[in-house]
Motif scaffolding. Structure first.
Motif, PDB file in Angstrom:
ATOM      1  N   VAL A  37      -1.861  32.022  30.568  1.00 31.81           N
ATOM      2  CA  VAL A  37      -1.135  31.202  31.513  1.00 31.81           C
ATOM      3  C   VAL A  37       0.357  31.314  31.024  1.00 31.81           C
ATOM      4  CG1 VAL A  37      -0.662  29.211  32.741  1.00 31.81           C
ATOM      5  CG2 VAL A  37      -2.957  29.813  32.074  1.00 31.81           C
ATOM      6  N   PRO A  38       1.303  31.692  31.696  1.00 30.74           N
ATOM      7  CA  PRO A  38       2.585  31.704  31.472  1.00 30.74           C
ATOM      8  C   PRO A  38       3.291  30.522  31.593  1.00 30.74           C
ATOM      9  CG  PRO A  38       2.572  32.979  33.090  1.00 30.74           C
ATOM     10  CD  PRO A  38       1.100  32.615  32.799  1.00 30.74           C
ATOM     11  N   LEU A  39       4.175  29.831  30.451  1.00 30.38           N
ATOM     12  CA  LEU A  39       4.889  28.960  31.034  1.00 30.38           C
ATOM     13  C   LEU A  39       6.328  29.227  30.477  1.00 30.38           C
ATOM     14  CD1 LEU A  39       2.674  26.026  28.853  1.00 30.38           C
ATOM     15  CD2 LEU A  39       2.826  26.552  31.404  1.00 30.38           C
ATOM     16  N   TYR A  40       7.150  29.604  31.478  1.00 27.09           N
ATOM     17  CA  TYR A  40       8.560  29.996  31.315  1.00 27.09           C
ATOM     18  C   TYR A  40       9.499  28.859  31.450  1.00 27.09           C
ATOM     19  CZ  TYR A  40      12.760  32.740  31.965  1.00 27.09           C
ATOM     20  OH  TYR A  40      14.149  33.033  31.974  1.00 27.09           O
ATOM     21  N   ILE A  41       9.972  28.693  30.175  1.00 26.32           N
ATOM     22  CA  ILE A  41      11.204  27.556  30.125  1.00 26.32           C
ATOM     23  C   ILE A  41      12.696  28.297  30.378  1.00 26.32           C
ATOM     24  CG2 ILE A  41      12.085  25.787  28.674  1.00 26.32           C
ATOM     25  CD1 ILE A  41       9.056  25.693  29.077  1.00 26.32           C
ATOM     26  N   GLU A  42      13.358  27.577  31.306  1.00 22.81           N
ATOM     27  CA  GLU A  42      14.613  28.089  31.813  1.00 22.81           C
ATOM     28  C   GLU A  42      15.857  26.703  31.514  1.00 22.81           C
ATOM     29  OE1 GLU A  42      15.165  31.118  35.073  1.00 22.81           O
ATOM     30  OE2 GLU A  42      15.095  29.156  35.864  1.00 22.81           O
TER      31      GLU A  42
END
Length: 195
Positions: free
Chosen positions: A120-125
């Motif tokens: 599961v990707p957790l893309y922080i921006e």
């Protein structure tokens, strides 16, 4: 028992991934795994805590055994250093959920290896101006600030994490880290849906 998921934290430099990782590890019941590197051990580091420190020859043996899942190589002033993930029995989703930290490229390799449904990707921006301010602040604290490298990294991130690359990796959800507490709440709510 249903197998756990591999939650994979990714994002541009100075997006706050390390801080989020530490907070999630403290607040949630996650397992993790120790990566491997060929770079020399630094003062204060312990074998098996920060990394498994191996020689180039040992890395090549692991590759021959087809146990290296993903590898990143960096040409440094001290030579070529490799950082890599090994299938060495550390990761067993039957034991629960895992939290890992990496690059977009390493995420793709982990997804290919363990299956799209398990990673599961957790893309922080972070807004680009704020991210640049954080990067400058962090660089100023170094004994020898390297603003050229900061700029190179900043521009490379723009290319590496382009909308096209994110979509090609199936990443649609973005977690805004403009305020840490809010970002953590949103991440934890989504993570809880998998438990």
């Amino acid at each position: 028992m249903e197998s756990g998921k591999i939650f994979y934290l990714i994002g541009k430099s100075c997006a706050g991934k390390d801080t989020i990782y530490k907070n999630l590890m403290e607040q949630q019941n996650f397992h993790t795994m120790v990566l491997y590197t060929t770079r020399p051990m630094r003062d204060g580091e312990v074998e098996g805590r920060e990394y498994h420190f191996v020689t180039e020859k040992e890395m090549q043996e692991l590759e021959r055994e087809d146990r290296v899942i993903e590898r990143r190589s960096y040409n440094t002033v001290q030579g070529l250093w490799h950082y890599f993930t090994v299938d060495d029995g550390q990761l067993d989703t039957q034991k629960g959920h895992y939290l890992l930290l990496g690059t977009l490229e390493s995420y793709k390799k982990m997804r290919e290896y363990y299956g799209e449904e398990n990673v599961v990707p957790l893309y922080i921006e972070v807004e680009d101006g704020m991210r640049l301010e954080r990067a400058l602040c962090r660089e100023r604290q170094q004994k020898k600030p390297n603003y050229t490298e900061l700029c190179r990294r900043y521009l490379a991130d723009e290319e590496d994490f382009s909308d096209e690359n994110l979509l090609a990796c199936g990443i649609e959800k973005r977690y805004q880290n403009n305020k840490l507490e809010d970002c953590l709440k949103e991440l934890i709510l989504d993570i809880e849906e998998y438990r």
